[in-house]
Scaffold this active site. Structure first.
Site, short mmCIF file in Angstrom:
data_model
loop_
_atom_site.label_atom_id
_atom_site.label_comp_id
_atom_site.label_asym_id
_atom_site.label_seq_id
_atom_site.Cartn_x
_atom_site.Cartn_y
_atom_site.Cartn_z
N ILE A 29 0.99 -1.33 -0.09
CA ILE A 29 -0.15 0.14 0.10
C ILE A 29 0.71 1.36 -0.09
CG2 ILE A 29 -0.39 0.05 2.45
CD1 ILE A 29 -3.03 1.11 -0.05
N GLU A 68 -7.42 -2.24 5.48
CA GLU A 68 -7.43 -2.90 6.82
C GLU A 68 -6.06 -3.90 6.86
OE1 GLU A 68 -7.75 -6.46 6.27
OE2 GLU A 68 -8.48 -5.85 4.35
N GLY A 102 -5.77 -7.11 0.68
CA GLY A 102 -6.26 -6.09 1.81
C GLY A 102 -5.43 -4.90 1.81
N GLU A 103 -5.30 -4.20 2.79
CA GLU A 103 -4.33 -3.04 3.10
C GLU A 103 -5.05 -1.67 2.35
OE1 GLU A 103 -0.30 -3.47 1.86
OE2 GLU A 103 0.05 -5.39 3.16
N GLY A 104 -6.10 -1.94 1.82
CA GLY A 104 -6.78 -0.91 0.69
C GLY A 104 -6.01 -0.97 -0.74
#
Lengths: 319, 319
Positions: free
Chosen positions: A84, A142, A284-286
């Site tokens: 990210i 997240e 994830g992580e955006g």
């Protein structure tokens, strides 16, 4: 959404130097964004929020990674080493990382509620307050070992279906791990049966702090008229809580991508959201939303920057 | 492609702080790019080439816009008002525009060859010379009223099938226009029957100057080890000439997107290329490839910028 701004954007779109509709989904994205931000918008201050939480349900053997990885990845975010971080730099976004009491995991939802009411409220508020009112786009990401299991239980509580329909391999569990995830979801639904009709109560009992924080942030973005790009399965499950409370509550949000996690396609279908990208991501992580940010920036750049037929002296149809 | 660089990229990919495979197609893109550019590559100097040409086949009523629009859009490119200008700015690419004798359209291929041998060679050479050897990515785009009909005829000559399978609405023709396009393709195939087995000869007889220039540029990029993002139907038809001459000639090229033009999916299938994006675009100008450039930049940023498990002190599996 501002109907006047929407109409103005549609009318501008029709005047630009391209055959009508030839920019496809890019036109829809730009018009949607202009509906929230006004005429000829710019996208210059995107904010990526990453919320991290730990999960009691990891005791059920639902993840390929140990819970310590949540804190280790938070350190990696802060050091700039995660996916990210590279994506944010690539598309000019700011990142704010919010670990939420990582030393205090949620309760194991197969045995009791994940959170108390006070804990739920704290996480929702933290997410709400994390949004910068000056941002012009928000991505809620997240990190939380075990949280695909939590998201699957939450999705099953809200939309029904078999636990098997909602669980996937997450960070990479094997067949036995997948069976343990389905069993954990089934146990959670059985444990909290009769208490899951209220979406916020389902979030409290089956969710997690980072899921609640994402829901809070997405709601706050709406109150500031800031458009949102949803990320993958976990983010979308958290966002769905808002839509279940008030249909239309996610009109300011688009689906950035469809992840490899099988429950995500099902969830997007239930929400009526068409993903911008389908690249087989499951990090994830955006991260998926951040890649879609590049596409949205492109869409807005075309809409706000292109010349009209009249400005450019181009014939707009058969002469 | 450099097998050592490919192996090194695969090995680096496996060491990065993410579950294996969790960046999906982004991982494949970065590894492919590193195979052509070497370890931990950067993408900093992308070049977008736009070739423009006019087409004698417009006499058959195959476009919704008059041929004058080709030159008008070239002026728009030079003034910075077109979609591709906004996309290039968005992702830091340089644009070079090459109108090719717009006052001298190709011959109407329903009546004779589109180009002489000298004209074909001139256009191929112009495309070849247009590539900057210092670029680290090339996009070949086009503008040319009537050129979806030319691309459909060329694709049908190379891959067979019914003219109806290869024609689409282009800039937006109605049902009658679509029927005229299919009729023009059928007439072209009949007129040149027995002379279309050699792909370069098919390009000369049915193609156009901007298609030949794109083929030249894509071949030149290969000679400089510069990766290419293919754009839509017309660009892909031009590129397919190279693949038909020498299978593997497009290994340095990816499909940026799948366009709305129905022949494009068929063409990508024939070439075994999986598109990065499917956004319903049908503009040309290199626009779909330019949007995919954002995704490729994201992929390379992750691959070359992320920390490894060892660097970040993150556990890479069950502890």
């Amino acid at each position: 959404v501002d109907a006047g701004a929407l109409d103005a954007a549609r009318s501008r779109d029709a005047s630009l130097t391209k055959p009508p509709g030839s920019l496809g989904q890019l036109e829809d994205l730009a018009i949607w964004y202009a509906g929230w931000r006004g005429e000829r918008p710019k996208l210059e201050a995107p904010q990526i929020l990453i919320f991290a939480g730990n999960h009691g349900v990891t005791a059920q053997g639902v993840s390929a990674f140990p819970p310590e990885v949540t804190a280790q990845m938070v350190a990696n975010f802060n050091a700039g080493g995660a996916a990210i971080n590279q994506l944010a730099r690539c598309f000019g976004a700011r990142i704010d990382v919010h670990p939420i009491t990582l030393d205090r995991p949620t309760g194991d939802f197969t045995e009791g509620p994940a959170m108390t009411e006070a804990e739920l409220l704290e996480a929702l508020s933290l997410g709400w307050a994390a949004v910068d009112p000056a941002a012009d786009l928000v991505i809620a990401g997240e990190m939380g070992i075990g949280n695909t299991t939590s998201a699957a239980a939450l999705a099953a509580a809200m939309f029904g279906g078999n636990p098997r329909d909602w669980v996937g391999r997450g960070t990479g569990v094997d067949d036995e791990g997948l069976a343990r995830k389905a069993a954990a979801v089934a146990a959670g639904l059985a444990r909290h049966r009769g208490e899951l009709l209220d979406p916020l109560e389902a979030l409290r009992r089956l969710g997690g702090r980072e899921l609640a924080a994402m829901a809070g942030a997405i709601a706050a973005a709406r109150s500031h008229r800031i458009p949102v790009i949803l990320d993958g399965f976990i983010c979308t499950a958290a966002a769905a809580v808002l839509e279940r409370i008030a249909p239309g509550a996610l009109d300011h949000a688009i689906a950035g991508h469809q992840s490899e996690e099988p429950g995500h396609a099902r969830l997007l279908g239930a929400l009526g959201k068409r993903p911008v990208l389908t690249l087989g991501l499951r990090l994830g992580e955006g991260s998926g939303a951040a890649v879609a940010l590049g596409v949205l920036k492109a869409a807005i750049a075309c809409h706000s920057g292109m010349a009209t037929f009249a400005e450019a002296g181009v014939a707009d149809g058969p002469g």
